[in-house]
Design an enzyme around this catalytic site. Sequence first.
Site, mmCIF file in Angstrom:
data_model
loop_
_atom_site.group_PDB
_atom_site.id
_atom_site.type_symbol
_atom_site.label_atom_id
_atom_site.label_comp_id
_atom_site.label_asym_id
_atom_site.label_seq_id
_atom_site.Cartn_x
_atom_site.Cartn_y
_atom_site.Cartn_z
ATOM 1 N N LYS A 184 0.703 -1.211 0.008
ATOM 2 C CA LYS A 184 0.043 -0.011 0.132
ATOM 3 C C LYS A 184 0.967 1.324 -0.203
ATOM 4 O O LYS A 184 2.103 1.119 0.296
ATOM 5 C CB LYS A 184 -1.124 -0.108 1.083
ATOM 6 C CG LYS A 184 -1.735 -1.307 1.311
ATOM 7 C CD LYS A 184 -2.935 -1.112 0.156
ATOM 8 C CE LYS A 184 -3.466 -2.627 -0.384
ATOM 9 N NZ LYS A 184 -4.343 -3.208 0.461
HETATM 10 C C1 PLP Z 1 -5.550 -4.177 0.952
HETATM 11 C C2 PLP Z 1 -6.755 -4.230 0.757
HETATM 12 C C3 PLP Z 1 -7.877 -4.539 2.118
HETATM 13 C C4 PLP Z 1 -7.188 -5.347 3.096
HETATM 14 O O1 PLP Z 1 -6.089 -4.805 3.675
HETATM 15 P P1 PLP Z 1 -5.462 -5.794 4.879
HETATM 16 O O2 PLP Z 1 -4.661 -4.487 5.695
HETATM 17 O O3 PLP Z 1 -4.518 -6.442 4.220
HETATM 18 O O4 PLP Z 1 -6.316 -6.441 5.622
HETATM 19 C C5 PLP Z 1 -9.010 -4.250 1.920
HETATM 20 N N1 PLP Z 1 -9.796 -3.609 0.703
HETATM 21 C C6 PLP Z 1 -8.705 -3.334 -0.248
HETATM 22 C C7 PLP Z 1 -9.764 -2.616 -1.498
HETATM 23 C C8 PLP Z 1 -7.494 -3.490 -0.340
HETATM 24 O O5 PLP Z 1 -6.750 -3.367 -1.371
#
Ligand code: PLP
Length: 376
Positions: A184
Site C-alpha cells: 500500500k
Molecule cells: C489491501 C486491501 C484490503 C485489506 O487490507 P489488509 O490490511 O491486508 O487487511 C481491503 N480492501 C482493499 C480494497 C485492499 O486493497
Amino acid sequence: MNWRIPLSDIDFGPEETSAVLNVLESRWLTMGGVTQAFEGEFSAYVGAKYSLAVANCTAALHMACLAIDLHPGDEVILPALTFVATANAIRYTGAMPVFADVTSENNLNISPESIEQHITPRTRAIIVVHYGGYPCDMPRIMDIAKKHKLYVIEDDAHAIGSELDGIKLGNWGDLSCFSFFSNKNMTTGEGGMVTTNDDGFAKKLSLFRSHGMTSMTWDRHKGHAWSYDVVELGYNYRIDEIRAALGRVQLGKLEANNVRRRSLVKQYREALQELVPEVIAPFENHPGISSAHIMPILLPDGTDRTCFMENMKAQGIQTSIHYPPIHHFTAYQEITNSVLPVTENVVEREVTLPLYPLMKDEDVVLIAKTIWEVLH
Ligand SMILES: *Cc1c(COP(=O)(O)O)cnc(C)c1O
C-alpha cells in the site's frame, strides 16, 4: 523471480530502522505512547476526529461493520471489483454482501445508479472502495445514503491521501478503513486504521479493538487503573508499537511519495496514448486528487491477457490483476446471482502495471514500449 521492474516496492530507509530500534530499546512493545502519537498524527493528516490503529484493514472493516450493528438478515451494497476482504468483513457479522456494478471502462468505481438499483428494505449500508485511490462519486453516494437512511463505510485501502472537493477521503462516510499492508502507499508490514468523526462509533471501536475491555494494559502501566470490566464481545485487533513507529515514519513520507506516484501516472498516460492508444488507461480526467495507488490499464477487447502478462514477464516486467471479482470466487458463488455487465467486461481486460515512488521515469517509457511490442 528477479524482476527488472517489480509491480511495487517499499520506500524504507535508515529512518524506519532507527524508529524500530527506538521502540525495542524502550522495552514497551504493545499498544502505548507510540501508537497514540501515530493515531494523533493520522487524525491530523486525514482530518478525522478519531483514528484507531489496528492489526490490518480487514480488522478495521470488521469493526466498522460491528459499529453500525450489522446482523444476519441485513444487506450491504459494495462493488464486486475489490479485494475479497471488503465483502468478508460484512459476512463476519452474518450480513449479506450485495454486489453493485462499476461505472464504466473509464471509471472502475461503484456506480451510484447501480447502488440505487440494489437497495431493498433490508439494505443497511454501502461500502465504497476508491479503486486505485480515485475518489468515488461521494456527493451522490452520500445523497443516496441520506435518502434511504443507510450508513456509508469507506474502504480507503487504496486511497490514503486522496481528496475530493477539498475533503480528504476518509472523511466522507460514517467510518473509514485504511490498510498499511506491504504494497500500500504507506506500510507497516501488516497494519490498518479505522477513522470516524462520531463520538459513539469511536467509543464502540475502541471496545471492539481490545476484547471489549474498559481499561488497557497501557492504562494500568501508567497507574491509571487496577482492574477492568468487559462490556462488549470484543476482539484482539490491536497494533503494536513497532508497527506504529514504522507508521509514523511512513506517514511523514506519504505526501511526497503520492506526488511522485501522480507524476509517474501522468507519464504513463502520455506514453501509452502516444505508443498504444488502443490501450485504455482508466480514470482519465477523474475528479479530485488520487493517491495513485495502482496503474490499471484495459487491454483491447479480445486480447489474450494471460499471454500478454507472460510476455511482459519474459521482459522482466511484473504485472498483476485488480481484481478477480468477488462474485466469481467459489466461496461466494452460492450467495449471489449478480448481473454486473460493466464489471464482467473490465475484469477480463484489466492488467495492473508497476507503480511505486522509487520507480524511474525511464521505466515508464520502457514499459510502454514493451506493451507496444507485445501487442504488435
Ligand atoms: C489491501 C486491501 C484490503 C485489506 O487490507 P489488509 O490490511 O491486508 O487487511 C481491503 N480492501 C482493499 C480494497 C485492499 O486493497
